[in-house]
Enzyme design. Structure first.
Site, PDB file in Angstrom:
ATOM      1  N   HIS A 122       0.853  -1.196   0.000  1.00 51.61           N
ATOM      2  CA  HIS A 122       0.000   0.000   0.000  1.00 51.61           C
ATOM      3  C   HIS A 122       0.885   1.241   0.000  1.00 51.61           C
ATOM      4  O   HIS A 122       1.995   1.213   0.547  1.00 51.61           O
ATOM      5  CB  HIS A 122      -1.000   0.008   1.162  1.00 51.61           C
ATOM      6  N   ASP A 132      -0.398   4.427   0.881  1.00 46.06           N
ATOM      7  CA  ASP A 132      -0.792   5.441   1.873  1.00 46.06           C
ATOM      8  C   ASP A 132      -0.032   5.183   3.170  1.00 46.06           C
ATOM      9  O   ASP A 132       0.487   4.081   3.396  1.00 46.06           O
ATOM     10  CB  ASP A 132      -2.307   5.410   2.114  1.00 46.06           C
ATOM     11  N   ASP A 156       6.610   1.057   6.368  1.00 48.66           N
ATOM     12  CA  ASP A 156       5.181   0.730   6.225  1.00 48.66           C
ATOM     13  C   ASP A 156       4.513   1.738   5.311  1.00 48.66           C
ATOM     14  O   ASP A 156       4.068   2.761   5.775  1.00 48.66           O
ATOM     15  CB  ASP A 156       4.537   0.710   7.618  1.00 48.66           C
ATOM     16  N   GLU A 176      -5.161   1.796   2.967  1.00 46.00           N
ATOM     17  CA  GLU A 176      -5.011   0.678   3.910  1.00 46.00           C
ATOM     18  C   GLU A 176      -5.066   1.164   5.345  1.00 46.00           C
ATOM     19  O   GLU A 176      -5.624   0.495   6.216  1.00 46.00           O
ATOM     20  CB  GLU A 176      -3.686  -0.047   3.659  1.00 46.00           C
ATOM     21  N   GLU A 177      -4.477   2.323   5.611  1.00 48.80           N
ATOM     22  CA  GLU A 177      -4.378   2.806   6.995  1.00 48.80           C
ATOM     23  C   GLU A 177      -5.660   3.493   7.461  1.00 48.80           C
ATOM     24  O   GLU A 177      -5.758   3.866   8.636  1.00 48.80           O
ATOM     25  CB  GLU A 177      -3.209   3.797   7.136  1.00 48.80           C
ATOM     26  N   HIS A 184       3.905   3.232  12.442  1.00 49.77           N
ATOM     27  CA  HIS A 184       2.778   3.987  13.027  1.00 49.77           C
ATOM     28  C   HIS A 184       3.232   4.954  14.134  1.00 49.77           C
ATOM     29  O   HIS A 184       2.412   5.706  14.643  1.00 49.77           O
ATOM     30  CB  HIS A 184       1.675   3.069  13.589  1.00 49.77           C
TER      31      HIS A 184
HETATM   32 ZN   LIG Z   1       1.078  -1.196   6.398  1.00 48.26          ZN
END
Ligand SMILES: [Zn+2]
Length: 447
Positions: A88, A90, A121, A152-153, A417
């Site tokens: 992904h 995003d 990520d 995705e996030e 994150h």
């Molecule tokens: Zn991810």
């Protein structure tokens, strides 16, 4: 040049390209960042994959308005297997920018790692796919398909897209590159994910607030009742104790050393870890309940009054083998059973997500184990993940015969994150080599 040398020779391209991608602030939330940023990231990904043979690379619109990059790269052998590559583009918002030691959207090297939001990520994994394919050049012995999603996030809109477009992404093996190794240089695939469900519980005991002096002692206190109920969800050792939920399963794969976990989790000195099991048992194989929030009077502004009603939002994680809906039902039944003084209890169960357990006996798992061993010089281990990735269940439902492999460059030091996310470039190189070797070995096993 062998594949390892080819990957090494391609790493000079990886850093400037990852820097370009990290510089695009592709947070999929128009309230925080302009949607043009996600559009630029989608275009970047589409162009890059067009450059490695996905001549039909294009944007597919999702229900939330985000764009996924999809494409295919056929192989001349009509009987060749098909592999779907997933990532992904995003990213999570940077959160507290003051907590970053380097600018979040400028890829910056510190101590051999590259820092920036999305460096691991999942933009680092996009570079893994590209580098693997560049290393193989024209010698890709399988049909390839691609999906790089853009929300995705946030909404996970691809989950809703797959069932209606199953043929577009159908494959024999799916490389879900949005996970990571045990540690830098220690290869792993993630084979188990816990399911998740949130439950909101409301407790009511009185018509309204009462003076705690005039009535306290005899009047039932809704907040005290709620606290008593919540206190029964764990025993003194910290095991989650909900009748009907097995809390004794043991993780069969690699262990998660307690010292490593303490560091990863930032547990304070003198504070103990929870539960009777080993860390891997507790976070991958057993249920866990977390109190997410409580509605009650805040300290500032509180009065000398008995609280008539109070609520809590609970988060329940359940391991494979347990139906999430059944687990939520058991939690609600338990809360009702332990509610004291006849207080009124109401519960709301929010949308559950199922646990996931990979089937690991097929040729794709055989090929990935061999590829990781060769790329890293160490045998691959199988990990669980205490979190949930609903897309894995969506893929497993849409393609019941496909083998799903969850892997990537997001090892624990990557701090995904969180502020100061980073990637180790050695992981990008080793995972790119793994992917290239996998495609060769998988094709050979399937022919
Ligand atoms: Zn991810």
């Amino acid at each position: 040049m062998d594949l390892r040398e080819r990957v090494a020779s391609l790493m000079g391209r990886v850093r400037p390209e990852l820097a370009e991608l990290v510089a695009i602030r592709s947070v999929a939330d128009p309230r925080q960042y302009p949607p043009e940023e996600c559009a630029r990231a989608a275009q970047w990904v589409m162009d890059a994959f067009a450059g490695v043979g996905f001549s039909d690379a294009r944007l597919a619109e999702m229900a939330d308005g985000s764009q996924a990059v999809v494409g295919s790269r056929p192989c001349p052998d009509p009987d060749a297997a098909t592999v779907l590559l997933y990532a992904h583009y995003d990213v999570q918002p940077p959160l507290d920018e003051a907590a970053w030691r380097t600018p979040p959207f400028a890829l910056t090297e510190v101590g051999g790692r590259w820092f920036g939001r999305g460096a691991a990520d999942c933009k680092g994994n996009i570079l893994v796919h590209l580098t693997a394919l560049r290393a193989l050049g024209d010698a890709v012995p399988v049909n390839l398909k691609l999906v790089v999603e853009g929300s995705e996030e946030t909404t996970g809109a691809l989950e809703g897209f797959v069932p209606g477009h199953a043929d577009l992404l159908r494959a024999d093996a799916i490389l879900v590159c949005d996970s990571g190794n045990v540690a830098v240089g220690h290869p792993a695939v993630t084979v188990s994910l816990r399911g998740v469900v949130d439950v909101i519980v409301h407790v009511e005991a009185l018509v309204s607030e009462l003076h705690s002096g005039l009535f306290g002692g005899a009047a039932p206190d809704a907040l005290a009742a709620l606290i008593a109920m919540l206190a029964t969800l764990r025993d003194a050792r910290g095991n989650t104790t909900i009748p009907g939920l097995d809390n004794s399963q043991v993780w069969p794969g690699a262990s998660y050393p307690a010292e490593t976990f303490r560091m990863d989790a930032g547990v304070l000195d003198g504070v103990s870890l929870l539960g009777d099991g080993a860390v891997a048992d507790m976070v991958w194989s057993r249920p866990a309940v977390t109190i997410l929030g409580i509605d009650c009077p805040p300290v500032i502004g509180s009065a000398a009054a008995i609280t008539p009603r109070a609520s809590a939002r609970l988060n329940l994680r359940v391991p494979p083998g347990t139906q999430t809906g059944d687990a939520a039902g058991a939690l609600v039944a338990h809360l009702r059973a332990v509610a004291p003084w006849g207080v009124r209890v109401q519960a709301e169960i929010e949308a559950p997500g199922s646990p996931y357990l990979a089937r690991t006996g097929g040729p794709a798992y055989q090929a990935i184990a061999a590829a990781m061993h060769e790329a890293y010089g160490r045998p691959m281990v199988m990990l669980g993940d205490g979190g949930s990735i609903p897309l894995c269940n969506v893929f497993a439902d849409a393609y019941p015969d496909a083998e799903l492999i969850l892997m990537g460059v997001e090892e624990p030091l990557a701090l995904i994150h969180a502020p100061n996310e980073s990637v180790d470039p050695k992981e990008i190189a080793a995972m790119a080599l793994t992917e290239a070797l996998f495609l060769q070995r998988y094709a050979a096993l399937r022919s």
